[in-house]
Design a protein around this motif. Structure first.
Motif, short mmCIF file in Angstrom:
data_model
loop_
_atom_site.label_atom_id
_atom_site.label_comp_id
_atom_site.label_asym_id
_atom_site.label_seq_id
_atom_site.Cartn_x
_atom_site.Cartn_y
_atom_site.Cartn_z
N LEU A 180 86.64 92.29 72.35
CA LEU A 180 87.23 93.31 71.49
C LEU A 180 87.08 94.70 72.10
O LEU A 180 88.02 95.52 72.07
CB LEU A 180 86.56 93.28 70.11
CG LEU A 180 86.88 92.06 69.24
CD1 LEU A 180 86.02 92.06 67.97
CD2 LEU A 180 88.35 92.03 68.87
N TRP A 181 85.92 95.00 72.65
CA TRP A 181 85.70 96.34 73.25
C TRP A 181 86.61 96.56 74.45
O TRP A 181 87.23 97.63 74.58
CB TRP A 181 84.23 96.45 73.65
CG TRP A 181 83.86 97.83 74.14
CD1 TRP A 181 83.47 98.88 73.39
CD2 TRP A 181 83.88 98.27 75.50
NE1 TRP A 181 83.24 99.98 74.18
CE2 TRP A 181 83.49 99.64 75.49
CE3 TRP A 181 84.18 97.66 76.71
CZ2 TRP A 181 83.38 100.40 76.65
CZ3 TRP A 181 84.08 98.41 77.87
CH2 TRP A 181 83.70 99.76 77.84
N MET A 182 86.70 95.56 75.33
CA MET A 182 87.57 95.69 76.51
C MET A 182 89.04 95.82 76.11
O MET A 182 89.77 96.65 76.64
CB MET A 182 87.40 94.47 77.42
CG MET A 182 86.10 94.44 78.18
SD MET A 182 86.02 93.00 79.27
CE MET A 182 84.48 93.31 80.15
N ALA A 183 89.46 94.99 75.18
CA ALA A 183 90.87 95.00 74.77
C ALA A 183 91.23 96.35 74.15
O ALA A 183 92.31 96.90 74.40
CB ALA A 183 91.13 93.88 73.78
N PHE A 184 90.31 96.92 73.34
CA PHE A 184 90.60 98.20 72.70
C PHE A 184 90.75 99.32 73.73
O PHE A 184 91.64 100.16 73.62
CB PHE A 184 89.47 98.53 71.71
CG PHE A 184 89.69 99.83 70.97
CD1 PHE A 184 90.53 99.87 69.86
CD2 PHE A 184 89.09 101.00 71.39
CE1 PHE A 184 90.75 101.05 69.19
CE2 PHE A 184 89.30 102.19 70.72
CZ PHE A 184 90.13 102.22 69.60
N HIS A 185 89.88 99.33 74.73
CA HIS A 185 89.91 100.42 75.71
C HIS A 185 90.95 100.22 76.79
O HIS A 185 91.23 101.15 77.55
CB HIS A 185 88.52 100.59 76.34
CG HIS A 185 87.52 101.21 75.41
ND1 HIS A 185 86.78 100.45 74.52
CD2 HIS A 185 87.18 102.50 75.21
CE1 HIS A 185 85.99 101.26 73.82
NE2 HIS A 185 86.21 102.51 74.22
N LEU A 186 91.53 99.02 76.88
CA LEU A 186 92.57 98.77 77.88
C LEU A 186 93.96 98.77 77.27
O LEU A 186 94.96 98.68 78.00
CB LEU A 186 92.33 97.42 78.59
CG LEU A 186 91.16 97.35 79.57
CD1 LEU A 186 91.01 95.93 80.09
CD2 LEU A 186 91.36 98.32 80.72
N ARG A 187 94.05 98.89 75.95
CA ARG A 187 95.35 98.69 75.30
C ARG A 187 96.34 99.81 75.63
O ARG A 187 97.53 99.59 75.58
CB ARG A 187 95.18 98.59 73.79
CG ARG A 187 94.70 99.87 73.12
CD ARG A 187 94.57 99.69 71.63
NE ARG A 187 94.20 100.93 70.95
CZ ARG A 187 94.15 101.07 69.65
NH1 ARG A 187 94.44 100.02 68.87
NH2 ARG A 187 93.80 102.21 69.10
N VAL A 220 88.59 88.10 83.76
CA VAL A 220 87.67 87.16 84.43
C VAL A 220 86.33 87.15 83.69
O VAL A 220 85.75 86.07 83.42
CB VAL A 220 87.48 87.57 85.91
CG1 VAL A 220 86.35 86.76 86.55
CG2 VAL A 220 88.79 87.35 86.68
N ILE A 221 85.83 88.33 83.36
CA ILE A 221 84.54 88.40 82.65
C ILE A 221 84.64 87.71 81.30
O ILE A 221 83.78 86.89 80.93
CB ILE A 221 84.12 89.88 82.47
CG1 ILE A 221 83.84 90.52 83.83
CG2 ILE A 221 82.90 89.98 81.56
CD1 ILE A 221 83.59 92.02 83.77
N LEU A 222 85.70 88.03 80.56
CA LEU A 222 85.86 87.45 79.24
C LEU A 222 86.10 85.95 79.32
O LEU A 222 85.56 85.16 78.52
CB LEU A 222 87.02 88.14 78.52
CG LEU A 222 87.28 87.75 77.05
CD1 LEU A 222 86.03 87.99 76.23
CD2 LEU A 222 88.44 88.54 76.49
#
Length: 687
Positions: free
Chosen positions: A157-164, A179-181
């Motif tokens: 969720l954190w990655m998706a929010f900051h990459l959106r 890859v991490i997720l």
């Protein structure tokens, strides 16, 4: 316990699907956040399906990679339920990410709920085996899988929010996050699988009635890859379309901004134009009324600009206007408004309150504008005349302020230019007179109200009339006969002097041809050139056209240029005079002695005559100073092989004195006042 093994190829396939599903999900988040209305719901539904199928497929392929020494099958209903749980969890996660912010409490709650959903999907999928006896789980590993699921959900969720909001150019960053997720999700699955224990003698209850696992792995992989591929391609294509749309919108916004700027600013100087000035002036009036304050408006008009423009061309004139605007801007405050109304007219709005401060600013502008301009390889000089009004003292409306400032500016020009004047009520009437004069001038050309009178020029020694000087007069329908001193300055101001000068040249040559036809073929005519006409680029061609149209010998035409005009830019004057001289006409330097000639340039001028100004003749022979000046001019002219003509001869004593000094020709009331052409012809014809 039954010993378990894994198919390495299917394990790798499940990890790849997990990474691909994560990469696709990260891209779908951006599309959902960017979409609006029904499109946002569509992307949310499609994203939830793609993401859920991807996570479920990773789990299911991982289960298919699992091997026991007994045949296995999967209950179709329970398997479908696990898929629905995966899709529902994905929909929840994507919905969380539609918010503009993601505070820590919301992130933790979302990670918890999504992690529970993924765990539920996994262990529901395990129940699809319908083992008998049931599967036993190692509590510590189950707890670890739950922790991994919640942690992976939080990270995702954190990655998706900051990459959106990232563009396509951040693909490597998005791939790294996927890859991490993906590895985190795979780690959760295989930790959960490791927690499962199967008792010896266990039987798979789903075998036979469930789905056969021998071909299921290939079907799941192909279908999942197809779904994820379609979702990924759709996301990429939509992102590119959005990027191009955003660029197009940016270009349109820039274009609209440029159009707005051009609509409100002068294209040459980039100063505010008349439209923007009106808006700023309205704001100043409103603010002054609200605060019972005042402000000043200056109307500026350049002195001598038209001469520069005509002498050096419009490019030099435009460059001069740009430089003038730059100089003005260097002296005004940032909160002041300097606008160009067109031509060489500028208006300055300033919030200075005290007249003495306004006067100081005007003095500063006069000083900086009259400094020489180095443009196009020439040293150009102009000045400015400034009219000043104070609001509300000198006008209550925009129209009144501009009209009165313009009137004050005209008054400053009448005082000799290069000065400023504050508006007074008496100036308004003068301004109206000037406007009426300009209107009448325009009509005069159409109504053919201009006429030429001719003053004789005689040989100093024989007294024979050698020719005449053409002098312009205006038969005004109301004011009667108007002399040039009353209307030539206005004609020069609005540029009409060039058109009038061409008419004078053509009419004088036409009249000379009539005299020649009457038998006076040795007579010549002299025509004065104004400063603007002398510097006009079409002068030489206009002279040639007139001579050709009248079939006139060029040596019978003399063009008179004042010393001041000739010396304004000596190099340019030499070039123009040489071109005129090449046509065969004669050149006379008029009003000699009143300007500031350089002998170095004077000897290079292709002139034929010097005309002594009437101011030096008036007191002859009684004034020793004037006599000395006239003697010096005669000596200088004869040394340069020039004929010398004296103007303003009114007495016999003046005639005798000038003839005695060696003057070549004389002109003045003694030999006749300026007269109409028919009367002059009678003077040429002895009775």
């Amino acid at each position: 316990m039954l010993a378990s093994t894994y198919n390495p190829l299917l394990v790798l396939s499940s990890i790849f699907i997990s990474i691909l599903a994560s990469y696709t999900a990260l891209g779908m988040v951006g599309r959902i956040a960017a979409a609006q209305g029904r499109a946002a719901y569509g992307w949310l539904a499609g994203g939830a399906c793609a993401m859920g199928i991807g996570i479920w497929a990773m789990h299911f392929v991982g289960m298919l990679a699992f091997r026991l020494p007994i045949p296995l099958g999967y209950d179709a209903v329970i398997t479908a339920l696990s898929l629905l749980i995966a899709i529902a969890s994905s929909a929840f996660a994507l919905w969380i990410l539609t918010y503009k912010t993601l505070p820590w409490p919301r992130l933790l709650a979302g990670a918890l709920l999504m992690g529970v959903g993924i765990i539920s999907m996994h262990y529901t999928g395990m129940e699809a085996l319908r083992m008998n006896p049931g599967i036993r789980y190692v509590p510590s590993l189950v707890a670890a899988s739950v922790a991994i699921a919640i942690g992976a959900s939080g990270i995702g969720l954190w990655m998706a929010f900051h990459l959106r909001g990232r563009s396509l150019h951040s693909g490597w960053l998005r791939l790294g996050a996927a890859v991490i997720l993906g590895l985190a999700i795979a780690g959760m699955h295989y930790t959960g699988m490791a927690a499962a224990q199967f008792s010896s003698g266990s039987i798979c209850g789903a075998l036979g009635a469930g789905v056969d696992s021998r071909w299921l792995a290939l079907v799941v992989i192909v279908v999942t890859m197809a779904v994820l591929g379609i979702a990924l391609v759709s996301s990429v294509l939509d992102a590119r379309l959005e990027s191009r749309t955003a660029k197009l919108a940016g270009f349109l916004a820039d274009a609209n901004g440029e159009l707005r700027h051009r609509a409100l600013h002068d294209s040459l100087t980039n100063l505010p134009n008349r439209v923007l000035l009106a808006d700023r002036l309205a704001q100043c009036i409103h603010a002054a009324d609200a605060e019972e304050g005042q402000f000043a408006l200056m109307f500026m008009d350049l002195d001598g600009f038209k001469a520069v423009n005509d002498a050096y061309g419009h490019q030099a004139g435009d460059a001069l206007l740009v430089e003038v605007a730059r100089r003005i801007l260097s002296r005004v405050r940032p909160e002041d408004t300097i606008a160009r109304l067109g031509g060489d007219e500028f208006v300055l709005l300033t919030g200075l309150l005290e007249p003495k401060d306004v006067a100081g600013l005007a003095e500063s502008l006069l000083t900086i504008i009259r400094e020489p301009f180095q443009l196009a390889g020439h040293e150009l000089r102009v000045s400015t005349s400034i009219g000043i009004v104070m609001y509300p003292r000198d006008g209550a409306s925009q129209r009144d302020l501009l009209t009165n400032a313009d009137a004050a500016m005209y008054h400053s020009k009448s005082l000799g230019q290069n000065t400023y004047c504050f508006f007074q009520a008496s100036m308004s009437a003068n301004a109206q007179q000037q406007l009426q004069l300009l209107h009448d001038l325009r009509m005069a050309m159409e109504r053919r109200e201009f006429v030429l009178h001719y003053q004789a020029k005689v040989d100093a020694h024989s007294g024979i009339i050698t020719g005449a000087e053409a002098l312009l007069r205006w038969h005004h329908p109301v004011r009667g006969l108007v002399f040039p001193d009353e209307f030539i300055p206005a004609a020069e101001k609005n540029g009409m002097i060039v058109q009038i000068g061409e008419w004078v040249l053509g009419e004088a040559c036409r009249q000379l041809c009539i005299w020649h036809e009457k038998g006076h073929r040795d007579k010549s005519v002299a025509v004065n050139l104004s400063g603007l006409q002398f510097g006009h680029t079409g002068l030489v061609q206009a002279v040639c056209d007139v001579l050709q149209r009248n079939n006139l010998d060029p040596r019978h035409l003399t063009l008179e240029v004042t010393e001041t005009v000739a010396m304004r830019d000596a190099d340019a004057s030499i070039l123009i005079l040489q071109q005129l001289n090449d046509t065969g006409i004669r050149i006379a330097i008029d009003d000699f002695g009143t300007g500031y000639s350089s002998l170095l340039y004077l000897k290079r001028l292709p002139a034929h005559e010097l005309k002594i100004d009437r101011g030096f003749v008036r007191e002859l022979p009684h004034s020793t100073e004037d006599a000395a000046i006239v003697s010096a001019i005669l000596a200088l002219g004869h040394t340069l092989n020039l004929k010398v003509v004296a103007e303003g001869v009114e007495t016999v004593a003046q005639q005798q004195f000038l003839t005695g000094l060696g003057c070549d020709s004389l002109q003045g009331y003694l030999f006749g006042r300026p007269m109409p052409p028919d009367q002059f012809l009678e003077m040429l014809t002895p009775s």
